[in-house]
Design a protein around this motif. Structure first.
Motif, PDB file in Angstrom:
ATOM      1  N   ALA A 161       0.825  -1.205   0.000  1.00 35.04           N
ATOM      2  CA  ALA A 161       0.000   0.000   0.000  1.00 35.04           C
ATOM      3  C   ALA A 161       0.859   1.255   0.000  1.00 35.04           C
ATOM      4  CB  ALA A 161      -0.907  -0.001   1.220  1.00 35.04           C
ATOM      5  N   LEU A 162       0.246   2.335  -0.424  1.00 34.78           N
ATOM      6  CA  LEU A 162       0.855   3.663  -0.418  1.00 34.78           C
ATOM      7  C   LEU A 162       0.016   4.556   0.490  1.00 34.78           C
ATOM      8  CD1 LEU A 162       1.310   3.944  -4.285  1.00 34.78           C
ATOM      9  CD2 LEU A 162       3.093   3.409  -2.595  1.00 34.78           C
ATOM     10  N   PRO A 163       0.577   5.644   1.023  1.00 39.36           N
ATOM     11  CA  PRO A 163      -0.216   6.529   1.885  1.00 39.36           C
ATOM     12  C   PRO A 163      -1.515   6.996   1.221  1.00 39.36           C
ATOM     13  CG  PRO A 163       2.091   7.145   2.003  1.00 39.36           C
ATOM     14  CD  PRO A 163       1.972   6.089   0.926  1.00 39.36           C
ATOM     15  N   GLU A 164      -1.459   7.235  -0.080  1.00 39.63           N
ATOM     16  CA  GLU A 164      -2.657   7.721  -0.776  1.00 39.63           C
ATOM     17  C   GLU A 164      -3.744   6.658  -0.960  1.00 39.63           C
ATOM     18  OE1 GLU A 164       0.765   7.365  -3.829  1.00 39.63           O
ATOM     19  OE2 GLU A 164       0.508   8.159  -1.821  1.00 39.63           O
ATOM     20  N   ASP A 165      -3.484   5.420  -0.561  1.00 36.79           N
ATOM     21  CA  ASP A 165      -4.503   4.369  -0.603  1.00 36.79           C
ATOM     22  C   ASP A 165      -5.459   4.445   0.585  1.00 36.79           C
ATOM     23  OD1 ASP A 165      -3.588   3.100  -2.973  1.00 36.79           O
ATOM     24  OD2 ASP A 165      -2.042   2.046  -1.826  1.00 36.79           O
ATOM     25  N   ALA A 166      -5.205   5.367   1.503  1.00 31.41           N
ATOM     26  CA  ALA A 166      -6.009   5.452   2.730  1.00 31.41           C
ATOM     27  C   ALA A 166      -7.506   5.536   2.446  1.00 31.41           C
ATOM     28  CB  ALA A 166      -5.561   6.643   3.571  1.00 31.41           C
ATOM     29  N   HIS A 167      -7.900   6.344   1.455  1.00 28.24           N
ATOM     30  CA  HIS A 167      -9.325   6.535   1.169  1.00 28.24           C
ATOM     31  C   HIS A 167     -10.041   5.220   0.852  1.00 28.24           C
ATOM     32  CE1 HIS A 167      -7.605   6.361  -2.852  1.00 28.24           C
ATOM     33  NE2 HIS A 167      -8.813   6.097  -3.299  1.00 28.24           N
ATOM     34  N   ALA A 168      -9.351   4.274   0.247  1.00 25.79           N
ATOM     35  CA  ALA A 168      -9.963   2.993  -0.108  1.00 25.79           C
ATOM     36  C   ALA A 168      -9.676   1.908   0.928  1.00 25.79           C
ATOM     37  CB  ALA A 168      -9.460   2.536  -1.478  1.00 25.79           C
ATOM     38  N   ALA A 169      -8.457   1.887   1.466  1.00 27.43           N
ATOM     39  CA  ALA A 169      -8.057   0.814   2.375  1.00 27.43           C
ATOM     40  C   ALA A 169      -8.642   0.967   3.771  1.00 27.43           C
ATOM     41  CB  ALA A 169      -6.532   0.735   2.444  1.00 27.43           C
ATOM     42  N   VAL A 170      -8.705   2.193   4.280  1.00 28.49           N
ATOM     43  CA  VAL A 170      -9.159   2.394   5.662  1.00 28.49           C
ATOM     44  C   VAL A 170     -10.590   1.891   5.892  1.00 28.49           C
ATOM     45  CG1 VAL A 170      -9.731   4.160   7.387  1.00 28.49           C
ATOM     46  CG2 VAL A 170      -7.482   4.150   6.288  1.00 28.49           C
ATOM     47  N   PRO A 171     -11.563   2.204   5.037  1.00 29.25           N
ATOM     48  CA  PRO A 171     -12.912   1.654   5.284  1.00 29.25           C
ATOM     49  C   PRO A 171     -12.932   0.122   5.288  1.00 29.25           C
ATOM     50  CG  PRO A 171     -13.029   3.450   3.710  1.00 29.25           C
ATOM     51  CD  PRO A 171     -11.567   3.147   3.910  1.00 29.25           C
ATOM     52  N   LEU A 172     -12.115  -0.494   4.445  1.00 31.81           N
ATOM     53  CA  LEU A 172     -12.049  -1.953   4.431  1.00 31.81           C
ATOM     54  C   LEU A 172     -11.455  -2.483   5.729  1.00 31.81           C
ATOM     55  CD1 LEU A 172     -10.778  -2.512   0.773  1.00 31.81           C
ATOM     56  CD2 LEU A 172     -13.083  -2.950   1.663  1.00 31.81           C
ATOM     57  N   CYS A 184       0.621  -2.822   5.089  1.00 31.53           N
ATOM     58  CA  CYS A 184      -0.591  -3.142   4.343  1.00 31.53           C
ATOM     59  C   CYS A 184      -0.269  -3.607   2.924  1.00 31.53           C
ATOM     60  CB  CYS A 184      -1.493  -1.907   4.305  1.00 31.53           C
ATOM     61  SG  CYS A 184      -3.120  -2.203   3.584  1.00 31.53           S
ATOM     62  N   ILE A 185      -0.957  -4.652   2.526  1.00 36.97           N
ATOM     63  CA  ILE A 185      -0.911  -5.153   1.151  1.00 36.97           C
ATOM     64  C   ILE A 185      -2.295  -4.896   0.567  1.00 36.97           C
ATOM     65  CG2 ILE A 185      -0.676  -7.213  -0.304  1.00 36.97           C
ATOM     66  CD1 ILE A 185       0.948  -8.486   2.020  1.00 36.97           C
ATOM     67  N   VAL A 186      -2.352  -4.380  -0.643  1.00 35.56           N
ATOM     68  CA  VAL A 186      -3.648  -4.168  -1.299  1.00 35.56           C
ATOM     69  C   VAL A 186      -3.708  -4.965  -2.600  1.00 35.56           C
ATOM     70  CG1 VAL A 186      -4.044  -1.891  -0.274  1.00 35.56           C
ATOM     71  CG2 VAL A 186      -2.899  -2.066  -2.490  1.00 35.56           C
ATOM     72  N   ALA A 243      -7.713  -5.280   1.103  1.00 39.15           N
ATOM     73  CA  ALA A 243      -6.546  -4.874   1.877  1.00 39.15           C
ATOM     74  C   ALA A 243      -6.266  -5.885   2.976  1.00 39.15           C
ATOM     75  CB  ALA A 243      -6.769  -3.492   2.487  1.00 39.15           C
ATOM     76  N   LEU A 244      -4.995  -6.023   3.298  1.00 41.18           N
ATOM     77  CA  LEU A 244      -4.558  -6.924   4.350  1.00 41.18           C
ATOM     78  C   LEU A 244      -3.496  -6.206   5.173  1.00 41.18           C
ATOM     79  CD1 LEU A 244      -3.748 -10.655   4.124  1.00 41.18           C
ATOM     80  CD2 LEU A 244      -1.987  -9.128   4.963  1.00 41.18           C
ATOM     81  N   LEU A 245      -3.623  -6.267   6.484  1.00 45.30           N
ATOM     82  CA  LEU A 245      -2.689  -5.627   7.401  1.00 45.30           C
ATOM     83  C   LEU A 245      -1.926  -6.718   8.141  1.00 45.30           C
ATOM     84  CD1 LEU A 245      -2.150  -2.674   8.306  1.00 45.30           C
ATOM     85  CD2 LEU A 245      -3.807  -3.048  10.135  1.00 45.30           C
ATOM     86  N   ALA A 246      -0.574  -6.647   8.128  1.00 44.04           N
ATOM     87  CA  ALA A 246       0.244  -7.678   8.771  1.00 44.04           C
ATOM     88  C   ALA A 246       1.553  -7.090   9.278  1.00 44.04           C
ATOM     89  CB  ALA A 246       0.530  -8.809   7.780  1.00 44.04           C
ATOM     90  N   TYR A 247       2.088  -7.695  10.325  1.00 40.40           N
ATOM     91  CA  TYR A 247       3.365  -7.273  10.902  1.00 40.40           C
ATOM     92  C   TYR A 247       3.893  -8.416  11.749  1.00 40.40           C
ATOM     93  CZ  TYR A 247      -0.389  -6.098  14.095  1.00 40.40           C
ATOM     94  OH  TYR A 247      -1.537  -6.147  14.834  1.00 40.40           O
ATOM     95  N   ALA A 269      -9.759  -7.688   4.375  1.00 42.66           N
ATOM     96  CA  ALA A 269     -11.112  -7.373   3.912  1.00 42.66           C
ATOM     97  C   ALA A 269     -11.105  -7.162   2.407  1.00 42.66           C
ATOM     98  CB  ALA A 269     -11.640  -6.121   4.596  1.00 42.66           C
ATOM     99  N   VAL A 270     -12.210  -7.539   1.795  1.00 44.23           N
ATOM    100  CA  VAL A 270     -12.413  -7.334   0.362  1.00 44.23           C
ATOM    101  C   VAL A 270     -13.693  -6.518   0.199  1.00 44.23           C
ATOM    102  CG1 VAL A 270     -12.893  -8.482  -1.846  1.00 44.23           C
ATOM    103  CG2 VAL A 270     -11.205  -9.463  -0.263  1.00 44.23           C
ATOM    104  N   ASP A 271     -13.648  -5.533  -0.677  1.00 42.82           N
ATOM    105  CA  ASP A 271     -14.800  -4.684  -0.986  1.00 42.82           C
ATOM    106  C   ASP A 271     -15.970  -5.573  -1.416  1.00 42.82           C
ATOM    107  OD1 ASP A 271     -16.572  -3.104  -2.858  1.00 42.82           O
ATOM    108  OD2 ASP A 271     -15.156  -1.518  -2.303  1.00 42.82           O
TER     109      ASP A 271
END
Length: 188
Positions: A6-17, A58-60, A70-74, A116-118
């Motif tokens: 992910a990139l910072p500008e993906d926030a608008h799409a990734a955050v709701p997911l 985040c991976i999108v 989107a997937l969040l992992a660490y 999560a997937v849209d």
């Protein structure tokens, strides 16, 4: 379809997911029970480096020219440092000190925090592709153990993860009034 970091500008799409996937835990992480404020804070943290919710973790997956999942992992060993900025923010707002979040990830595992997937793209295998990307990233980084939690009673999700080789390890935890089961998978 394209999978990428992910990139910072993906926030608008990734955050709701991610908000949908994280659910009530979001309110704990953001220090508010107001949905609008929680989404604002989450969007801010997503665009910042070095925190649990960062685009860096985040991976999108893109489909039809937009972020469709989107997937969040660490790694669990990084969780204390990744949570510090979030806890410091909550402490500055609440005036409380010594705050901590429930420990979701073990120190020796690559942890899938949320996926999560849209709605418009569900049923097309995007979640499976994100899971595969998560596992490949874990292998690439040399992590022998992958993990996730699944809400107790969510048998559909548990079956899905079990079919991909994840097994409940007997560890349960309560977060935001919900009981979760810890599942792990060892990489070859």
């Amino acid at each position: 379809m394209m999978i990428r970091t992910a990139l910072p500008e993906d926030a608008h799409a990734a955050v709701p997911l991610l908000f949908e996937a994280i659910g009530d835990i979001t309110y704990i992480l953001m220090g508010t029970d107001d949905t609008e404020k929680a989404l604002e804070a989450m969007t801010f943290w997503f665009s910042q480096p070095a925190n649990r919710l960062s685009y860096e973790n985040c991976i999108v997956i893109e489909a039809e020219g937009r972020v469709a999942g989107a997937l969040l992992a660490y790694h669990g060993s990084e969780l204390t440092a990744l949570d510090r900025p979030l806890l410091d923010r909550i402490a500055s707002i609440s005036g409380e000190s010594g705050l901590s979040f429930p420990q979701e990830a073990m120190i020796d595992e690559y942890y899938l925090d949320s996926i999560a997937v849209d709605n418009a793209f569900r049923g097309q295998g995007l979640g499976k592709q994100l899971m595969q990307a998560f596992e490949e990233e874990g292998a690439k980084r040399g992590y022998p153990r992958l993990a996730l939690i699944v809400e107790l009673g969510n048998e559909n999700a548990k079956r899905l993860y079990a079919a991909q080789g994840y097994q409940a390890d007997g560890h349960q935890l309560e977060i935001a009034g919900h009981l979760y089961e810890h599942m792990v998978k060892r990489l070859p």
